[in-house]
Design a protein around this motif. Structure first.
Motif, PDB file in Angstrom:
ATOM      1  N   ARG A   1      40.259  49.377  47.720  1.00 11.94           N
ATOM      2  CA  ARG A   1      39.752  49.490  49.085  1.00 11.94           C
ATOM      3  C   ARG A   1      38.233  49.638  49.105  1.00 11.94           C
ATOM      4  O   ARG A   1      37.574  49.182  50.044  1.00 11.94           O
TER       5      ARG A   1
ATOM      6  N   PRO B   1      45.566  40.598  46.232  1.00 13.74           N
ATOM      7  CA  PRO B   1      46.217  41.759  46.852  1.00 13.74           C
ATOM      8  C   PRO B   1      45.724  43.049  46.218  1.00 13.74           C
ATOM      9  O   PRO B   1      45.281  43.060  45.055  1.00 13.74           O
ATOM     10  N   LEU B   2      45.793  44.135  46.979  1.00 13.71           N
ATOM     11  CA  LEU B   2      45.398  45.435  46.446  1.00 13.71           C
ATOM     12  C   LEU B   2      46.174  45.745  45.172  1.00 13.71           C
ATOM     13  O   LEU B   2      47.384  45.545  45.108  1.00 13.71           O
TER      14      LEU B   2
ATOM     15  N   ASP C   1      46.943  43.188  53.706  1.00 12.59           N
ATOM     16  CA  ASP C   1      47.093  44.362  52.831  1.00 12.59           C
ATOM     17  C   ASP C   1      48.202  45.274  53.358  1.00 12.59           C
ATOM     18  O   ASP C   1      49.028  45.784  52.592  1.00 12.59           O
TER      19      ASP C   1
END
Length: 529
Positions: free
Chosen positions: A319, A328-329, A381
Protein backbone atom coordinates in the motif's frame (compact mmCIF):
# COMPACT_ATOMS: atom_id res chain seq x y z
CA UNK A 1 -42.80 -26.74 -8.04
CA UNK A 2 -43.02 -28.23 -4.55
CA UNK A 3 -40.78 -27.28 -1.66
CA UNK A 4 -39.47 -29.58 1.06
CA UNK A 5 -39.08 -29.28 4.79
CA UNK A 6 -35.37 -28.57 4.24
CA UNK A 7 -36.11 -25.38 2.29
CA UNK A 8 -38.02 -23.99 5.27
CA UNK A 9 -35.57 -25.17 7.93
CA UNK A 10 -32.62 -23.74 6.01
CA UNK A 11 -34.44 -20.42 6.02
CA UNK A 12 -34.78 -20.59 9.81
CA UNK A 13 -38.01 -22.44 10.60
CA UNK A 14 -38.07 -25.23 13.15
CA UNK A 15 -38.74 -28.71 11.80
CA UNK A 16 -42.06 -28.81 13.68
CA UNK A 17 -43.28 -25.53 12.21
CA UNK A 18 -42.05 -26.52 8.74
CA UNK A 19 -44.04 -29.74 8.94
CA UNK A 20 -47.09 -27.87 10.24
CA UNK A 21 -47.38 -25.70 7.13
CA UNK A 22 -45.53 -27.60 4.38
CA UNK A 23 -48.47 -29.43 2.77
CA UNK A 24 -50.73 -26.37 2.88
CA UNK A 25 -48.02 -24.18 1.37
CA UNK A 26 -47.35 -26.59 -1.49
CA UNK A 27 -51.05 -26.97 -2.26
CA UNK A 28 -51.82 -23.25 -2.16
CA UNK A 29 -48.73 -22.19 -4.14
CA UNK A 30 -49.51 -24.72 -6.88
CA UNK A 31 -53.11 -23.54 -7.28
CA UNK A 32 -52.25 -19.83 -7.35
CA UNK A 33 -49.26 -19.77 -9.66
CA UNK A 34 -46.44 -19.38 -7.14
CA UNK A 35 -44.58 -21.94 -9.18
CA UNK A 36 -41.19 -20.66 -10.36
CA UNK A 37 -38.01 -20.48 -8.32
CA UNK A 38 -38.15 -16.67 -8.13
CA UNK A 39 -41.82 -16.59 -7.17
CA UNK A 40 -41.37 -19.23 -4.48
CA UNK A 41 -38.21 -17.59 -3.10
CA UNK A 42 -39.80 -14.13 -2.85
CA UNK A 43 -43.04 -15.49 -1.38
CA UNK A 44 -41.23 -17.50 1.27
CA UNK A 45 -38.90 -14.62 2.16
CA UNK A 46 -41.81 -12.30 2.91
CA UNK A 47 -43.86 -14.99 4.63
CA UNK A 48 -40.98 -16.07 6.88
CA UNK A 49 -40.17 -12.50 7.90
CA UNK A 50 -43.78 -11.59 8.63
CA UNK A 51 -44.41 -14.75 10.66
CA UNK A 52 -41.13 -14.79 12.58
CA UNK A 53 -40.01 -18.02 10.84
CA UNK A 54 -43.50 -19.58 10.98
CA UNK A 55 -43.75 -19.00 14.73
CA UNK A 56 -46.59 -16.51 14.86
CA UNK A 57 -49.81 -15.90 12.98
CA UNK A 58 -51.16 -13.03 15.10
CA UNK A 59 -49.65 -9.55 15.20
CA UNK A 60 -48.04 -8.80 18.54
CA UNK A 61 -49.25 -5.36 19.62
CA UNK A 62 -47.48 -5.41 22.99
CA UNK A 63 -45.07 -2.46 22.58
CA UNK A 64 -43.29 -0.50 25.25
CA UNK A 65 -43.70 3.27 25.25
CA UNK A 66 -40.23 3.71 23.71
CA UNK A 67 -40.96 1.24 20.90
CA UNK A 68 -44.31 2.90 20.19
CA UNK A 69 -42.61 6.16 19.36
CA UNK A 70 -40.05 4.36 17.19
CA UNK A 71 -42.49 2.12 15.30
CA UNK A 72 -45.63 4.29 15.21
CA UNK A 73 -44.45 7.91 15.57
CA UNK A 74 -47.47 9.17 13.63
CA UNK A 75 -49.89 7.77 16.22
CA UNK A 76 -47.80 8.47 19.32
CA UNK A 77 -46.12 11.82 18.63
CA UNK A 78 -45.48 12.63 22.31
CA UNK A 79 -43.86 10.71 25.11
CA UNK A 80 -46.99 11.22 27.23
CA UNK A 81 -49.26 9.54 24.66
CA UNK A 82 -46.84 6.66 24.27
CA UNK A 83 -46.62 6.21 28.04
CA UNK A 84 -50.41 6.13 28.31
CA UNK A 85 -50.58 3.21 25.85
CA UNK A 86 -47.35 1.33 26.51
CA UNK A 87 -47.69 -2.45 26.98
CA UNK A 88 -51.46 -2.32 26.45
CA UNK A 89 -51.95 -4.30 23.23
CA UNK A 90 -55.69 -3.68 22.80
CA UNK A 91 -55.43 0.07 23.27
CA UNK A 92 -52.44 0.18 20.91
CA UNK A 93 -54.24 -1.77 18.20
CA UNK A 94 -57.30 0.43 18.40
CA UNK A 95 -55.23 3.61 18.23
CA UNK A 96 -53.04 2.47 15.34
CA UNK A 97 -55.68 0.79 13.17
CA UNK A 98 -58.89 2.53 14.26
CA UNK A 99 -60.72 4.59 11.66
CA UNK A 100 -58.92 3.18 8.63
CA UNK A 101 -58.79 0.06 6.42
CA UNK A 102 -62.53 -0.33 6.89
CA UNK A 103 -62.30 -0.30 10.68
CA UNK A 104 -64.62 1.74 12.82
CA UNK A 105 -63.36 4.55 15.04
CA UNK A 106 -60.91 3.82 17.83
CA UNK A 107 -63.69 3.34 20.37
CA UNK A 108 -65.33 0.51 18.38
CA UNK A 109 -62.47 -1.89 19.03
CA UNK A 110 -62.17 -2.80 15.33
CA UNK A 111 -58.50 -1.84 15.21
CA UNK A 112 -57.46 -4.57 17.63
CA UNK A 113 -60.16 -7.02 16.47
CA UNK A 114 -58.89 -6.89 12.87
CA UNK A 115 -55.18 -6.61 13.60
CA UNK A 116 -52.70 -8.55 11.49
CA UNK A 117 -53.26 -12.32 11.22
CA UNK A 118 -51.99 -15.11 9.00
CA UNK A 119 -48.48 -15.88 7.76
CA UNK A 120 -48.51 -12.57 5.87
CA UNK A 121 -50.36 -10.30 8.23
CA UNK A 122 -53.87 -9.63 6.87
CA UNK A 123 -54.94 -6.36 8.52
CA UNK A 124 -58.12 -4.26 8.59
CA UNK A 125 -61.83 -5.08 8.34
CA UNK A 126 -61.96 -4.29 4.60
CA UNK A 127 -59.25 -6.86 3.95
CA UNK A 128 -61.02 -9.42 6.14
CA UNK A 129 -64.23 -8.84 4.11
CA UNK A 130 -62.40 -9.20 0.80
CA UNK A 131 -60.66 -12.35 1.99
CA UNK A 132 -64.03 -13.79 3.10
CA UNK A 133 -65.35 -13.34 -0.43
CA UNK A 134 -62.19 -14.87 -1.91
CA UNK A 135 -62.11 -17.93 0.36
CA UNK A 136 -65.89 -18.42 0.43
CA UNK A 137 -66.14 -18.36 4.22
CA UNK A 138 -67.01 -15.59 6.67
CA UNK A 139 -63.97 -14.60 8.73
CA UNK A 140 -65.30 -11.14 9.60
CA UNK A 141 -67.48 -12.62 12.32
CA UNK A 142 -64.65 -14.86 13.56
CA UNK A 143 -61.37 -13.11 12.62
CA UNK A 144 -59.25 -15.48 14.71
CA UNK A 145 -59.78 -18.13 12.01
CA UNK A 146 -57.40 -16.21 9.75
CA UNK A 147 -54.64 -17.05 12.24
CA UNK A 148 -55.61 -20.69 12.68
CA UNK A 149 -57.56 -22.26 9.83
CA UNK A 150 -56.51 -19.89 7.03
CA UNK A 151 -52.97 -18.79 7.92
CA UNK A 152 -51.53 -20.03 4.60
CA UNK A 153 -54.53 -19.20 2.42
CA UNK A 154 -54.65 -15.59 3.66
CA UNK A 155 -50.97 -15.18 2.73
CA UNK A 156 -51.57 -16.52 -0.76
CA UNK A 157 -54.65 -14.29 -1.10
CA UNK A 158 -52.61 -11.21 -0.21
CA UNK A 159 -49.88 -12.23 -2.67
CA UNK A 160 -52.34 -12.78 -5.51
CA UNK A 161 -54.47 -9.70 -4.85
CA UNK A 162 -51.41 -7.43 -4.91
CA UNK A 163 -49.95 -8.87 -8.11
CA UNK A 164 -46.73 -9.93 -6.44
CA UNK A 165 -45.94 -12.80 -8.81
CA UNK A 166 -45.25 -10.25 -11.55
CA UNK A 167 -42.85 -8.36 -9.27
CA UNK A 168 -41.12 -11.59 -8.24
CA UNK A 169 -40.61 -12.44 -11.92
CA UNK A 170 -38.42 -9.35 -12.28
CA UNK A 171 -36.80 -9.80 -8.85
CA UNK A 172 -38.19 -6.53 -7.46
CA UNK A 173 -37.71 -7.03 -3.74
CA UNK A 174 -38.09 -3.33 -2.93
CA UNK A 175 -41.58 -2.96 -4.39
CA UNK A 176 -42.72 -6.31 -3.01
CA UNK A 177 -41.59 -5.25 0.46
CA UNK A 178 -43.41 -1.93 0.20
CA UNK A 179 -46.64 -3.67 -0.82
CA UNK A 180 -46.38 -6.17 2.03
CA UNK A 181 -45.15 -3.79 4.69
CA UNK A 182 -46.17 -0.33 3.54
CA UNK A 183 -42.50 0.68 3.72
CA UNK A 184 -39.09 -0.94 3.90
CA UNK A 185 -39.14 -2.10 7.53
CA UNK A 186 -37.03 -5.23 7.93
CA UNK A 187 -35.68 -4.92 4.39
CA UNK A 188 -32.23 -6.31 5.20
CA UNK A 189 -33.73 -9.38 6.86
CA UNK A 190 -36.15 -9.94 3.98
CA UNK A 191 -33.25 -9.79 1.53
CA UNK A 192 -31.23 -12.23 3.65
CA UNK A 193 -34.16 -14.64 3.66
CA UNK A 194 -34.53 -14.26 -0.11
CA UNK A 195 -30.88 -15.22 -0.63
CA UNK A 196 -31.28 -18.21 1.71
CA UNK A 197 -34.32 -19.37 -0.25
CA UNK A 198 -32.50 -19.01 -3.56
CA UNK A 199 -29.51 -20.98 -2.35
CA UNK A 200 -31.63 -23.70 -0.77
CA UNK A 201 -33.77 -24.15 -3.88
CA UNK A 202 -30.76 -24.21 -6.21
CA UNK A 203 -28.78 -26.67 -4.08
CA UNK A 204 -31.75 -28.98 -3.55
CA UNK A 205 -32.53 -28.87 -7.27
CA UNK A 206 -28.94 -29.91 -8.02
CA UNK A 207 -29.50 -32.95 -5.75
CA UNK A 208 -32.83 -33.69 -7.40
CA UNK A 209 -34.75 -33.00 -4.19
CA UNK A 210 -36.86 -30.25 -5.78
CA UNK A 211 -37.63 -29.39 -9.39
CA UNK A 212 -37.02 -25.79 -10.40
CA UNK A 213 -39.41 -24.23 -12.90
CA UNK A 214 -38.30 -21.35 -15.07
CA UNK A 215 -40.14 -18.07 -14.79
CA UNK A 216 -41.88 -16.30 -17.66
CA UNK A 217 -40.29 -16.64 -21.08
CA UNK A 218 -38.61 -13.53 -22.44
CA UNK A 219 -39.99 -12.85 -25.91
CA UNK A 220 -38.13 -10.07 -27.67
CA UNK A 221 -40.37 -7.84 -29.80
CA UNK A 222 -38.18 -4.77 -30.43
CA UNK A 223 -34.57 -3.65 -30.44
CA UNK A 224 -32.86 -0.45 -29.30
CA UNK A 225 -31.96 1.90 -32.17
CA UNK A 226 -29.65 4.60 -30.68
CA UNK A 227 -26.17 3.95 -29.32
CA UNK A 228 -27.52 4.14 -25.77
CA UNK A 229 -31.03 4.28 -24.30
CA UNK A 230 -31.97 4.84 -20.67
CA UNK A 231 -34.21 2.27 -18.98
CA UNK A 232 -36.23 4.21 -16.43
CA UNK A 233 -38.23 3.43 -13.30
CA UNK A 234 -41.07 5.73 -14.40
CA UNK A 235 -42.28 7.14 -17.73
CA UNK A 236 -40.49 10.46 -17.46
CA UNK A 237 -37.02 11.77 -18.26
CA UNK A 238 -35.27 12.76 -15.03
CA UNK A 239 -31.98 11.94 -13.35
CA UNK A 240 -33.69 10.05 -10.54
CA UNK A 241 -35.56 7.72 -12.92
CA UNK A 242 -32.46 6.37 -14.72
CA UNK A 243 -32.22 2.68 -13.92
CA UNK A 244 -29.80 1.24 -16.51
CA UNK A 245 -28.41 2.01 -19.95
CA UNK A 246 -29.34 -0.24 -22.87
CA UNK A 247 -26.87 -0.56 -25.73
CA UNK A 248 -27.71 -0.33 -29.41
CA UNK A 249 -29.28 -3.55 -30.61
CA UNK A 250 -30.39 -4.63 -27.13
CA UNK A 251 -33.53 -6.76 -27.40
CA UNK A 252 -36.62 -5.77 -25.40
CA UNK A 253 -40.12 -7.10 -24.95
CA UNK A 254 -42.74 -4.35 -25.13
CA UNK A 255 -45.42 -5.03 -22.52
CA UNK A 256 -47.70 -2.07 -23.14
CA UNK A 257 -47.97 1.64 -23.80
CA UNK A 258 -47.63 4.31 -21.15
CA UNK A 259 -48.32 8.04 -21.31
CA UNK A 260 -50.16 8.17 -24.66
CA UNK A 261 -47.62 6.02 -26.49
CA UNK A 262 -44.73 8.40 -25.79
CA UNK A 263 -43.38 5.82 -23.35
CA UNK A 264 -43.69 2.04 -23.30
CA UNK A 265 -43.23 -0.45 -20.50
CA UNK A 266 -40.66 -3.07 -21.44
CA UNK A 267 -39.05 -6.21 -20.11
CA UNK A 268 -35.38 -6.93 -20.79
CA UNK A 269 -32.88 -9.65 -20.02
CA UNK A 270 -30.15 -7.72 -18.22
CA UNK A 271 -27.08 -9.85 -17.52
CA UNK A 272 -29.17 -12.98 -17.13
CA UNK A 273 -31.95 -11.45 -15.00
CA UNK A 274 -35.34 -10.15 -16.09
CA UNK A 275 -35.97 -6.48 -15.38
CA UNK A 276 -38.86 -4.16 -16.21
CA UNK A 277 -38.93 -0.43 -16.78
CA UNK A 278 -39.90 2.30 -19.22
CA UNK A 279 -38.26 3.61 -22.39
CA UNK A 280 -39.20 6.24 -24.96
CA UNK A 281 -41.13 4.42 -27.70
CA UNK A 282 -39.55 6.35 -30.57
CA UNK A 283 -36.15 4.78 -29.89
CA UNK A 284 -37.34 1.20 -30.47
CA UNK A 285 -37.61 -0.66 -33.75
CA UNK A 286 -39.87 -3.71 -34.19
CA UNK A 287 -38.10 -6.95 -34.95
CA UNK A 288 -38.69 -8.41 -38.39
CA UNK A 289 -40.82 -11.55 -38.14
CA UNK A 290 -38.65 -14.62 -38.35
CA UNK A 291 -35.43 -12.70 -37.80
CA UNK A 292 -35.55 -12.13 -34.04
CA UNK A 293 -32.57 -13.54 -32.22
CA UNK A 294 -32.94 -15.12 -28.81
CA UNK A 295 -31.07 -13.23 -26.12
CA UNK A 296 -28.58 -15.88 -25.06
CA UNK A 297 -25.70 -14.97 -22.79
CA UNK A 298 -22.25 -15.93 -24.04
CA UNK A 299 -21.27 -17.21 -20.65
CA UNK A 300 -20.51 -20.75 -21.78
CA UNK A 301 -17.54 -19.38 -23.68
CA UNK A 302 -16.74 -16.68 -21.14
CA UNK A 303 -16.76 -19.12 -18.23
CA UNK A 304 -13.82 -20.98 -19.80
CA UNK A 305 -11.67 -17.84 -19.85
CA UNK A 306 -8.98 -17.90 -17.17
CA UNK A 307 -8.47 -15.02 -14.78
CA UNK A 308 -5.47 -12.87 -15.61
CA UNK A 309 -3.05 -11.67 -12.93
CA UNK A 310 0.40 -10.24 -12.98
CA UNK A 311 2.68 -12.12 -10.55
CA UNK A 312 0.83 -12.67 -7.28
CA UNK A 313 2.31 -12.69 -3.80
CA UNK A 314 5.09 -10.15 -4.39
CA UNK A 315 5.95 -8.82 -0.93
CA UNK A 316 7.22 -5.56 -2.44
CA UNK A 317 3.76 -4.66 -3.83
CA UNK A 318 2.45 -2.73 -0.85
CA UNK A 319 0.00 0.00 0.00
CA UNK A 320 2.87 2.36 0.74
CA UNK A 321 4.62 1.86 -2.60
CA UNK A 322 4.20 4.47 -5.32
CA UNK A 323 4.38 2.05 -8.24
CA UNK A 324 3.77 -1.56 -9.20
CA UNK A 325 0.07 -0.86 -9.64
CA UNK A 326 -0.39 -3.51 -12.33
CA UNK A 327 0.35 -6.16 -9.70
CA UNK A 328 -2.03 -7.35 -6.96
CA UNK A 329 -1.17 -6.53 -3.36
CA UNK A 330 1.34 -9.02 -1.99
CA UNK A 331 2.42 -7.73 1.41
CA UNK A 332 2.14 -10.20 4.25
CA UNK A 333 -0.68 -10.06 6.77
CA UNK A 334 -3.31 -8.82 4.34
CA UNK A 335 -6.87 -9.77 5.42
CA UNK A 336 -9.40 -11.79 3.44
CA UNK A 337 -13.18 -12.03 3.37
CA UNK A 338 -14.47 -14.90 5.45
CA UNK A 339 -17.23 -15.89 7.84
CA UNK A 340 -20.40 -17.94 7.50
CA UNK A 341 -22.94 -15.43 8.74
CA UNK A 342 -23.81 -12.15 7.06
CA UNK A 343 -22.60 -10.31 10.16
CA UNK A 344 -19.22 -12.03 10.03
CA UNK A 345 -18.84 -11.38 6.32
CA UNK A 346 -19.74 -7.72 6.73
CA UNK A 347 -17.21 -7.45 9.56
CA UNK A 348 -14.59 -8.98 7.25
CA UNK A 349 -15.36 -6.33 4.61
CA UNK A 350 -15.00 -3.63 7.24
CA UNK A 351 -11.62 -5.04 8.23
CA UNK A 352 -10.45 -4.94 4.61
CA UNK A 353 -11.61 -1.33 4.19
CA UNK A 354 -9.75 -0.37 7.38
CA UNK A 355 -6.64 -2.27 6.27
CA UNK A 356 -6.48 -0.62 2.84
CA UNK A 357 -7.23 2.76 4.48
CA UNK A 358 -7.50 4.49 1.15
CA UNK A 359 -7.44 7.98 2.68
CA UNK A 360 -4.16 7.47 4.58
CA UNK A 361 -1.42 9.70 3.07
CA UNK A 362 1.11 6.93 3.74
CA UNK A 363 -0.73 4.64 1.33
CA UNK A 364 0.72 6.18 -1.80
CA UNK A 365 -0.64 3.40 -4.01
CA UNK A 366 -4.01 5.19 -3.97
CA UNK A 367 -3.08 8.87 -3.61
CA UNK A 368 -3.83 11.20 -6.56
CA UNK A 369 -0.80 12.83 -8.13
CA UNK A 370 0.04 14.73 -11.29
CA UNK A 371 -3.53 14.57 -12.53
CA UNK A 372 -3.66 10.77 -12.17
CA UNK A 373 -6.21 9.13 -9.89
CA UNK A 374 -6.48 5.49 -8.86
CA UNK A 375 -10.10 4.53 -8.29
CA UNK A 376 -9.58 1.37 -10.35
CA UNK A 377 -6.52 0.32 -8.32
CA UNK A 378 -8.44 0.63 -5.05
CA UNK A 379 -11.52 -1.19 -6.35
CA UNK A 380 -9.50 -4.09 -7.74
CA UNK A 381 -7.38 -4.35 -4.56
CA UNK A 382 -10.56 -4.47 -2.47
CA UNK A 383 -12.12 -7.15 -4.67
CA UNK A 384 -8.86 -9.13 -4.69
CA UNK A 385 -8.70 -9.30 -0.88
CA UNK A 386 -12.38 -10.26 -0.83
CA UNK A 387 -11.82 -13.15 -3.22
CA UNK A 388 -13.91 -11.62 -6.04
CA UNK A 389 -12.20 -11.44 -9.41
CA UNK A 390 -12.09 -7.91 -10.82
CA UNK A 391 -9.17 -7.65 -13.26
CA UNK A 392 -6.27 -5.27 -12.87
CA UNK A 393 -5.07 -6.64 -16.19
CA UNK A 394 -7.06 -8.53 -18.82
CA UNK A 395 -6.31 -10.51 -21.94
CA UNK A 396 -5.65 -8.66 -25.19
CA UNK A 397 -7.71 -9.41 -28.29
CA UNK A 398 -5.06 -11.69 -29.87
CA UNK A 399 -4.62 -13.52 -26.54
CA UNK A 400 -8.37 -14.11 -26.28
CA UNK A 401 -8.39 -15.59 -29.76
CA UNK A 402 -5.52 -17.92 -28.84
CA UNK A 403 -7.33 -18.99 -25.64
CA UNK A 404 -10.51 -19.62 -27.66
CA UNK A 405 -8.44 -21.85 -29.95
CA UNK A 406 -7.42 -23.96 -26.98
CA UNK A 407 -3.95 -22.56 -26.31
CA UNK A 408 -2.56 -21.97 -22.83
CA UNK A 409 -1.44 -18.34 -22.85
CA UNK A 410 1.06 -16.91 -20.38
CA UNK A 411 0.54 -13.49 -18.83
CA UNK A 412 2.94 -11.02 -20.43
CA UNK A 413 2.48 -7.32 -19.77
CA UNK A 414 1.91 -5.36 -22.98
CA UNK A 415 1.84 -8.56 -25.03
CA UNK A 416 -0.97 -10.78 -23.82
CA UNK A 417 -2.52 -8.55 -21.12
CA UNK A 418 -3.22 -4.86 -20.69
CA UNK A 419 -4.23 -2.72 -17.72
CA UNK A 420 -7.89 -1.76 -17.31
CA UNK A 421 -9.05 1.69 -16.27
CA UNK A 422 -12.54 2.43 -14.92
CA UNK A 423 -14.01 2.85 -18.43
CA UNK A 424 -12.61 -0.55 -19.41
CA UNK A 425 -13.84 -2.15 -16.18
CA UNK A 426 -17.36 -1.00 -17.05
CA UNK A 427 -17.11 -2.93 -20.33
CA UNK A 428 -15.43 -5.95 -18.70
CA UNK A 429 -18.23 -6.29 -16.14
CA UNK A 430 -20.83 -6.07 -18.92
CA UNK A 431 -19.03 -8.65 -21.06
CA UNK A 432 -17.59 -11.08 -18.52
CA UNK A 433 -18.79 -10.15 -15.03
CA UNK A 434 -21.55 -12.75 -14.68
CA UNK A 435 -19.16 -15.53 -15.74
CA UNK A 436 -16.94 -14.60 -12.77
CA UNK A 437 -19.74 -14.45 -10.21
CA UNK A 438 -20.83 -10.81 -10.47
CA UNK A 439 -24.57 -10.05 -10.30
CA UNK A 440 -26.11 -6.93 -11.83
CA UNK A 441 -28.30 -4.75 -9.60
CA UNK A 442 -30.42 -1.76 -10.57
CA UNK A 443 -31.57 -0.57 -7.15
CA UNK A 444 -29.23 1.28 -4.74
CA UNK A 445 -31.36 0.10 -1.80
CA UNK A 446 -30.64 -3.51 -2.74
CA UNK A 447 -26.99 -2.73 -3.41
CA UNK A 448 -26.53 -1.29 0.09
CA UNK A 449 -28.39 -4.22 1.64
CA UNK A 450 -26.03 -6.57 -0.21
CA UNK A 451 -22.99 -4.74 1.14
CA UNK A 452 -24.46 -4.86 4.64
CA UNK A 453 -24.75 -8.64 4.19
CA UNK A 454 -21.06 -8.98 3.36
CA UNK A 455 -21.18 -8.96 -0.44
CA UNK A 456 -18.64 -7.10 -2.58
CA UNK A 457 -20.51 -4.19 -4.19
CA UNK A 458 -19.46 -1.67 -6.83
CA UNK A 459 -20.74 1.38 -8.65
CA UNK A 460 -19.06 1.96 -12.02
CA UNK A 461 -19.67 4.69 -14.58
CA UNK A 462 -18.24 5.10 -18.06
CA UNK A 463 -17.42 8.50 -19.53
CA UNK A 464 -18.99 9.72 -22.76
CA UNK A 465 -15.49 10.77 -23.79
CA UNK A 466 -13.49 7.55 -23.38
CA UNK A 467 -10.28 9.57 -23.31
CA UNK A 468 -11.44 11.00 -19.98
CA UNK A 469 -11.44 8.87 -16.84
CA UNK A 470 -14.52 6.99 -15.73
CA UNK A 471 -15.08 6.20 -12.08
CA UNK A 472 -15.57 3.14 -9.89
CA UNK A 473 -16.32 3.03 -6.17
CA UNK A 474 -16.86 0.36 -3.53
CA UNK A 475 -20.13 0.25 -1.55
CA UNK A 476 -19.31 -0.82 2.00
CA UNK A 477 -21.32 -2.06 5.02
CA UNK A 478 -23.04 0.52 7.18
CA UNK A 479 -21.98 0.81 10.80
CA UNK A 480 -22.30 3.23 13.69
CA UNK A 481 -21.42 6.72 12.51
CA UNK A 482 -21.25 5.76 8.82
CA UNK A 483 -24.52 5.13 6.99
CA UNK A 484 -26.06 5.57 3.55
CA UNK A 485 -28.28 8.53 2.77
CA UNK A 486 -31.97 7.63 2.54
CA UNK A 487 -35.10 9.48 1.49
CA UNK A 488 -38.30 9.84 3.52
CA UNK A 489 -39.54 6.44 2.28
CA UNK A 490 -36.41 4.69 3.57
CA UNK A 491 -34.93 4.11 0.10
CA UNK A 492 -31.19 4.48 -0.33
CA UNK A 493 -30.38 7.42 -2.59
CA UNK A 494 -26.62 7.55 -1.92
CA UNK A 495 -25.01 4.32 -0.70
CA UNK A 496 -22.12 4.34 1.75
CA UNK A 497 -19.04 4.42 -0.49
CA UNK A 498 -15.29 4.02 -0.18
CA UNK A 499 -13.16 5.35 -3.02
CA UNK A 500 -9.93 6.63 -4.45
CA UNK A 501 -10.12 9.57 -6.83
CA UNK A 502 -9.42 13.27 -6.84
CA UNK A 503 -10.44 12.96 -3.18
CA UNK A 504 -9.92 9.69 -1.34
CA UNK A 505 -12.75 8.74 1.03
CA UNK A 506 -12.67 5.91 3.56
CA UNK A 507 -16.43 5.79 4.23
CA UNK A 508 -19.10 8.34 3.34
CA UNK A 509 -22.17 8.71 1.16
CA UNK A 510 -21.62 10.98 -1.84
CA UNK A 511 -23.26 14.40 -1.82
CA UNK A 512 -25.32 13.35 -4.84
CA UNK A 513 -25.86 10.48 -7.25
CA UNK A 514 -22.58 11.15 -9.08
CA UNK A 515 -23.11 8.25 -11.50
CA UNK A 516 -26.07 10.11 -13.05
CA UNK A 517 -23.95 13.12 -14.07
CA UNK A 518 -24.17 14.09 -17.74
CA UNK A 519 -20.45 13.41 -18.26
CA UNK A 520 -21.10 9.68 -17.88
CA UNK A 521 -22.52 7.69 -20.78
CA UNK A 522 -23.75 4.85 -18.60
CA UNK A 523 -23.50 3.40 -15.11
CA UNK A 524 -24.05 0.03 -13.43
CA UNK A 525 -24.34 -1.48 -9.95
CA UNK A 526 -22.68 -4.86 -9.36
CA UNK A 527 -22.45 -7.23 -6.41
CA UNK A 528 -20.43 -10.40 -5.80
CA UNK A 529 -22.00 -12.79 -3.24
Amino acid sequence: MSITREVLTRMGASAANADKYLDSLNAAMAVHGIDSSLRVAHFLAQLMHESGMLKTTVENMNYSAERLQAVFPRYFPTAAEAAAHGNQPERIGNRVYGGRMGNGAEATGDGYRYRGRGLIQLTGKSNYRAFSAWIGDDVVAMPERVATQYAVQSAVYFWERNGLNALADVDDLSTITRRVNGGLNGFAHRRELLEKARRALAELAARGAVELHAGPVFKATHKVVPAALNLRTAPRAADNTRMATLAQGCLVEVLGAADADVWVRVRILLDGALREGFVAARFLEPLVRGRARTAVASEAAAASLPAAHMQQGRADITRARDGGRAYPLGEEGRPARGGRTTQARAAALDAIVDYLDVAAPAHRRYQPQGGATYCNIYATDFAYLCGAYLPRVWWSGPALRRIAAGETVAVSYGQTVRELNANALFDWLEDHGTAFGWVREVDPTLLQAAANAGEVCLIVAQRRDLNSPGHITVVVPERDGAVARRNARGEVVQPLESQAGTRNVLRAPAANAWWLHARFRAHAFWRHP
